[in-house]
Design a protein around this motif. Structure first.
Motif: not given
Length: 363
Positions: A216-219, A292-296
């Motif tokens: 996910n990070a790379l994209e 890009q970090i999100i909390f769900v």
């Protein structure tokens, strides 16, 4: 030895098969159903070895398992075939009950029949090695919940820890552990059990935290973290685990359980941030990957902390992990950067790294 490995095309199973073929003179019969997480691309390096055979079958198919045992005459079984993703078990527990419980039962019964055909010397040297998880123990106290003077001596899972599984996945694995031990006591099947902590490393299917975050990070996609990311796991590099498993099947005592851990307790958020820092160094871009970090919303029934006491396997068999979390994680990130073709090939139309395990209409 002639070793029958179930689930040998999976993440841990393929690491074990590669280890045996590359580092021993033993032969491997790999029995794998090739579900979404099983991939023969993970075994390309050893597939042409004269000591390697592959059988594509479901371990629940008793007739085929009987044929395989009769054909290959294994000296040991290393049973890794299992449905293993907690989120998938929340969405659809049926596959976990079928494979992890019924599949293990089937293998035990086939092994019992097979042993009846062996002479006494062959029976004495045979082992049924059941590979399980630390998740069967439930969870442990979290340092954030304790006074500072208490958190310095947090408990660890030992081989004597009572079972308290939290998810359909861990409950199905706990059930299979109980079956294996019952077949030892009732029928004399020579079993040994291992319970491991969270594995990571090359060839890991990208539904799990570390490969999912890397890709996910790379994209440029969001890096989802459950809750506040405070859940603690003990991380074990998969190649260290493969070495440990081989030590157990060759040197472990029948009837014993060995916990295998990496001595690397990390909060999930720490793991994600560590991956971001490595990518900042290896594949720099204008913004930090951590942005890009999100909390769900947290996973239902999410265990707070796992931590393994691996002193028994060290004292009895001399095994300890070779990789620190820092060295293992960097190797893992570098592998995914170098193996994008593999990453694309294992992600078919049925899974595109979407979130799994959400409960609709909670009771």
């Amino acid at each position: 030895m002639n070793i029958l490995v179930t689930g040998g095309a999976g993440f841990i199973g393929s690491a074990l098969v590669r280890h045996i073929i590359n580092n021993t003179s033993d032969s491997v019969i790999n029995v794998d159903k090739l579900t979404y997480a099983g991939n023969l691309e993970s075994l390309k390096d050893i597939e042409h070895s004269e000591r390697y055979s592959f059988e594509c079958h479901d371990i629940c198919n008793q007739e085929e398992m009987l044929r395989i045992f009769k054909t290959y005459q294994p000296d040991a079984v290393m049973h890794l075939a299992a449905e293993s993703h907690v989120d998938r078990s929340i969405t659809g527990p049926s596959d976990f009950i079928q494979t992890n419980i019924i599949g293990t039962y089937t293998l035990l019964e086939v092994t019992r029949e097979y042993l009846s055909t062996l002479d006494e010397k062959q029976k004495q040297s045979f082992k049924f090695h059941h590979i399980s998880t630390d998740e069967v123990y439930g969870d442990l106290p979290h340092p954030d919940e304790l006074d500072e003077h208490l958190s310095a001596a947090l408990p660890l899972f030992t081989e004597k820890t009572s079972y308290a599984p939290s998810s359909p996945y861990s409950a199905s694995k706990a059930s299979s552990d109980h079956l294996v031990r019952a077949w030892l006591r009732t029928y004399g099947i020579p079993v040994v059990v291992t319970n491991c902590s969270n594995n990571y490393g090359p060839y890991h299917f990208p539904e799990k935290l570390i490969p999912l975050v890397i890709l996910n990070a790379l994209e440029g996609k969001p890096l989802p973290v459950y809750g506040e990311g405070n859940q603690i796991r003990d991380w074990l590099y998969v190649e260290d685990h493969a070495r440990a498993l081989y030590e157990v099947v060759t040197k472990g005592q029948v009837g014993e359980t060995y916990n295998i851990g990496g001595h690397n307790e990390k909060k999930n958020l720490e793991v994600v941030k560590s991956i971001c820092e490595i990518l900042d160094n290896l594949v720099p871009k204008e913004k930090k990957y951590s942005e890009q970090i999100i909390f769900v919303a947290d996973r239902p029934g999410h265990d707070k902390r796992y931590a393994i006491d691996a002193s028994k396997i060290y004292s009895d068999l001399g095994w300890k992990p070779a990789e620190t979390f820092e060295t293992g994680l960097r190797k893992t990130v570098e592998w995914y950067l170098d193996n994008q073709v593999w990453c694309q090939s294992v992600q078919n139309g049925s899974y595109q790294r979407e979130r799994l395990g959400q409960i609709k209409g909670k009771i």
